[in-house]
Design a protein around this motif. Sequence first.
Motif, PDB file in Angstrom:
ATOM      1  N   GLU B   9       0.829  -1.208   0.000  1.00  0.00           N
ATOM      2  CA  GLU B   9       0.000   0.000   0.000  1.00  0.00           C
ATOM      3  C   GLU B   9       0.864   1.259   0.000  1.00  0.00           C
ATOM      4  N   GLN B  10       0.728   2.024  -1.063  1.00  0.00           N
ATOM      5  CA  GLN B  10       1.443   3.307  -1.197  1.00  0.00           C
ATOM      6  C   GLN B  10       2.915   3.194  -0.810  1.00  0.00           C
ATOM      7  N   ILE B  11       3.554   2.202  -1.413  1.00  0.00           N
ATOM      8  CA  ILE B  11       4.969   1.962  -1.107  1.00  0.00           C
ATOM      9  C   ILE B  11       5.850   2.966  -1.843  1.00  0.00           C
ATOM     10  N   ARG B  12       6.749   3.565  -1.095  1.00  0.00           N
ATOM     11  CA  ARG B  12       7.795   4.411  -1.693  1.00  0.00           C
ATOM     12  C   ARG B  12       9.092   4.075  -0.984  1.00  0.00           C
ATOM     13  N   THR B  13      10.038   3.591  -1.765  1.00  0.00           N
ATOM     14  CA  THR B  13      11.327   3.241  -1.158  1.00  0.00           C
ATOM     15  C   THR B  13      12.419   3.296  -2.218  1.00  0.00           C
ATOM     16  N   PRO B  14      13.630   3.708  -1.839  1.00  0.00           N
ATOM     17  CA  PRO B  14      14.690   3.818  -2.848  1.00  0.00           C
ATOM     18  C   PRO B  14      15.100   2.460  -3.409  1.00  0.00           C
ATOM     19  N   MET B  15      15.524   2.482  -4.672  1.00  0.00           N
ATOM     20  CA  MET B  15      15.980   1.240  -5.316  1.00  0.00           C
ATOM     21  C   MET B  15      17.501   1.284  -5.400  1.00  0.00           C
ATOM     22  N   ALA B  16      18.166   0.283  -4.801  1.00  0.00           N
ATOM     23  CA  ALA B  16      19.640   0.266  -4.805  1.00  0.00           C
ATOM     24  C   ALA B  16      20.150   0.195  -6.243  1.00  0.00           C
ATOM     25  N   GLY B  17      21.142   0.994  -6.550  1.00  0.00           N
ATOM     26  CA  GLY B  17      21.755   0.959  -7.877  1.00  0.00           C
ATOM     27  C   GLY B  17      20.909   1.587  -8.957  1.00  0.00           C
ATOM     28  N   SER B  18      19.925   2.378  -8.568  1.00  0.00           N
ATOM     29  CA  SER B  18      19.063   3.020  -9.560  1.00  0.00           C
ATOM     30  C   SER B  18      18.683   4.418  -9.058  1.00  0.00           C
ATOM     31  N   PRO B  19      18.592   5.381  -9.967  1.00  0.00           N
ATOM     32  CA  PRO B  19      18.202   6.721  -9.523  1.00  0.00           C
ATOM     33  C   PRO B  19      16.703   6.806  -9.200  1.00  0.00           C
ATOM     34  N   HIS B  20      15.970   5.762  -9.559  1.00  0.00           N
ATOM     35  CA  HIS B  20      14.508   5.802  -9.394  1.00  0.00           C
ATOM     36  C   HIS B  20      14.078   5.323  -8.006  1.00  0.00           C
ATOM     37  N   VAL B  21      12.867   5.657  -7.675  1.00  0.00           N
ATOM     38  CA  VAL B  21      12.281   5.241  -6.398  1.00  0.00           C
ATOM     39  C   VAL B  21      11.140   4.271  -6.700  1.00  0.00           C
ATOM     40  N   LEU B  22      11.088   3.182  -5.953  1.00  0.00           N
ATOM     41  CA  LEU B  22       9.964   2.256  -6.147  1.00  0.00           C
ATOM     42  C   LEU B  22       8.707   2.918  -5.606  1.00  0.00           C
ATOM     43  N   ASP B  23       7.706   3.006  -6.447  1.00  0.00           N
ATOM     44  CA  ASP B  23       6.472   3.693  -6.070  1.00  0.00           C
ATOM     45  C   ASP B  23       5.311   2.820  -6.550  1.00  0.00           C
ATOM     46  N   VAL B  24       4.874   1.915  -5.700  1.00  0.00           N
ATOM     47  CA  VAL B  24       3.843   0.959  -6.150  1.00  0.00           C
ATOM     48  C   VAL B  24       2.697   0.855  -5.147  1.00  0.00           C
ATOM     49  N   ASP B  25       1.595   0.413  -5.681  1.00  0.00           N
ATOM     50  CA  ASP B  25       0.387   0.179  -4.896  1.00  0.00           C
ATOM     51  C   ASP B  25      -0.241  -1.084  -5.483  1.00  0.00           C
ATOM     52  N   LEU B  26      -0.033  -2.209  -4.840  1.00  0.00           N
ATOM     53  CA  LEU B  26      -0.486  -3.480  -5.424  1.00  0.00           C
ATOM     54  C   LEU B  26      -1.328  -4.261  -4.423  1.00  0.00           C
ATOM     55  N   ARG B  27      -2.337  -4.913  -4.946  1.00  0.00           N
ATOM     56  CA  ARG B  27      -3.170  -5.763  -4.080  1.00  0.00           C
ATOM     57  C   ARG B  27      -3.327  -7.091  -4.806  1.00  0.00           C
ATOM     58  N   ILE B  28      -2.904  -8.154  -4.163  1.00  0.00           N
ATOM     59  CA  ILE B  28      -2.963  -9.471  -4.805  1.00  0.00           C
ATOM     60  C   ILE B  28      -3.886 -10.373  -4.000  1.00  0.00           C
ATOM     61  N   ALA B  29      -4.916 -10.862  -4.678  1.00  0.00           N
ATOM     62  CA  ALA B  29      -5.936 -11.659  -3.983  1.00  0.00           C
ATOM     63  C   ALA B  29      -5.415 -13.055  -3.681  1.00  0.00           C
ATOM     64  N   ALA B  30      -6.009 -13.668  -2.657  1.00  0.00           N
ATOM     65  CA  ALA B  30      -5.633 -15.034  -2.291  1.00  0.00           C
ATOM     66  C   ALA B  30      -5.931 -15.965  -3.462  1.00  0.00           C
ATOM     67  N   GLY B  31      -4.978 -16.818  -3.795  1.00  0.00           N
ATOM     68  CA  GLY B  31      -5.149 -17.778  -4.883  1.00  0.00           C
ATOM     69  C   GLY B  31      -4.790 -17.237  -6.251  1.00  0.00           C
ATOM     70  N   GLU B  32      -4.425 -15.967  -6.308  1.00  0.00           N
ATOM     71  CA  GLU B  32      -4.112 -15.353  -7.597  1.00  0.00           C
ATOM     72  C   GLU B  32      -2.656 -15.640  -7.992  1.00  0.00           C
ATOM     73  N   PHE B  33      -2.401 -15.712  -9.294  1.00  0.00           N
ATOM     74  CA  PHE B  33      -1.033 -15.854  -9.791  1.00  0.00           C
ATOM     75  C   PHE B  33      -0.705 -14.560 -10.533  1.00  0.00           C
ATOM     76  N   VAL B  34       0.188 -13.784  -9.954  1.00  0.00           N
ATOM     77  CA  VAL B  34       0.558 -12.506 -10.564  1.00  0.00           C
ATOM     78  C   VAL B  34       2.009 -12.561 -11.025  1.00  0.00           C
ATOM     79  N   ALA B  35       2.222 -12.235 -12.282  1.00  0.00           N
ATOM     80  CA  ALA B  35       3.591 -12.166 -12.807  1.00  0.00           C
ATOM     81  C   ALA B  35       4.016 -10.704 -12.852  1.00  0.00           C
ATOM     82  N   LEU B  36       5.140 -10.400 -12.211  1.00  0.00           N
ATOM     83  CA  LEU B  36       5.702  -9.050 -12.280  1.00  0.00           C
ATOM     84  C   LEU B  36       6.713  -9.077 -13.420  1.00  0.00           C
ATOM     85  N   VAL B  37       6.478  -8.303 -14.444  1.00  0.00           N
ATOM     86  CA  VAL B  37       7.398  -8.342 -15.583  1.00  0.00           C
ATOM     87  C   VAL B  37       7.962  -6.948 -15.852  1.00  0.00           C
ATOM     88  N   GLY B  38       9.076  -6.948 -16.543  1.00  0.00           N
ATOM     89  CA  GLY B  38       9.713  -5.680 -16.859  1.00  0.00           C
ATOM     90  C   GLY B  38      11.208  -5.850 -16.970  1.00  0.00           C
TER      91      GLY B  38
END
Lengths: 270, 243
Positions: B9-38
């Motif tokens: 929920e409203q995650i903001r945290t620095p990413m090591a080795g990257s100038p960017h900041v992780l800025d995500v808001d994800l909700r994964i339901a029980a039993g769901e299969f979620v692939a994070l790609v990129g």
Amino acid sequence: MLLHEKDGLQRMIEWVGRKAIAGYTYLAALATLFTQAVLDLLLPTRQGRGETLRVLVRQILFTGVDALPVTTVIALLLGIIIVTQAGTQLPRLGAGGLVGSIIVVTVIRELGPLITAFIVVGRSGTAIATELGNMSVTREVVALRLMGISISRFVIMPRMVGMVLSMLCLTLYFDVVAVLGGYLIADAQLTIPFYAFVESITKALSTTDVLMTAIKGLSFGSAVAAICCYHGLAVRSSFTEVPQQTTRAMINSFVLCLLIDVVVTVPLYL
Amino acid sequence: MNEAALVLEQIRTPMAGSPHVLDVDLRIAAGEFVALVGPSRSGKSLVIELAAGLVRPEAGRVVLLGHEWNDTQESEQTPVRLRVGTVLQQPGLLSNMTLFHNVLLPLRYHHGAMPERSREQAVMAQLERLGVAPMRDRFPAELNQGEVRRAAIARALILDPEVLLLDDPVAGLDAEMVLALKACIEEHRAHHPLTVVAALRAFSPLIEGADRLAVLQDGRVVADGARDTVACAVPEMLRKYVE
């Protein structure tokens, strides 16, 4: 000029302050590690008992049993050297009957526990620091945490208990073998009869001496294990950190053992 | 909607080795299969580490199986960890144990009362499912990257977790093994309510089994949804990760 001197003095005080704080933090971290391991040992839980026992047995075999040959050789040689020196020098001063006291004071009170600690640091302490350092780099420590396996209970506590028990037994063993080495040279070169040799030692040996050697064995074992586990787990992300931390573990173990030795010994003579 | 197995929920945290900041808001339901790609350094591994409670975010909260990592001491995490199987990029098989004993370790540690024979049977079944049974007596240093990874997945599944967190699970796996892994996950999901979160750095057949795709770039989720929807929504340069 005055300002410069003040700056220099201030910098020195700051440096001493920083070192004192770092030293205190380091000792506090070691104490926390040790206390947690003791709690893990004492608190009753069935979780992981079998696996922890396996690690403990391996540690005792490596630190205690495998160290017997090298401990035997060093203890024998030390006993021979001390009795040779004492047996040839003391009679010139008219104190030939003090050979037993010399063995008790130098070997049983002091050198036995200290040299055993140095052997254990060199063999097992460095091995523990290296093993845990490598485990940290390859993320085995993180993997254990992720499996819900307590690092303190599964990794630190059995190594600490194994090292303390091994150190205690090796210290007592060292003392016995060093006295035996002393007797061999006393018999062969100095022609001191067996009964006279044994009598001079038993006269000089008190319960306090035996207790002292045991207390030192236990304290050195606890200190070395805590230091080596701490430095091993302090490795973060690179294999080059492993030898650096291992060296620190070894040096700090030697220093802390000597410090404990002073703290335990000096009050006895005050 | 099912109860959430994982909430970032409203995650903001620095990413090591990257100038960017992780800025995500994800909700994964029980039993769901979620692939994070990129692409690499987009924040996928950090999401897995946040979900596993290894990293605490600077802002926001992570809730896994109703349990908020931020509020929990290390010593209180074990009950949750037993419900979660995690395989990181570096799988962390114990180098002084054979593959068999690596997979057996969680069972021996947490299920001391279980008969040894039952434990060994469970381990062998898991190793066979992932095609590494013939290597059971080898040490991790004697295995190739794919075999190590499959053994680590077998270890993560041995306690029948409710959530499986996988970081780059197909690294070092040949095509056949990727299909075997996909079949293994599907088999587990058919028998248990298993939530799967897998970070993938390239298109893989594993994506076909996912209910949902979250495409990350520079620490942000740029598309999230079913594969067909995401394929249309992502920028051209990211399409190769989903098609």
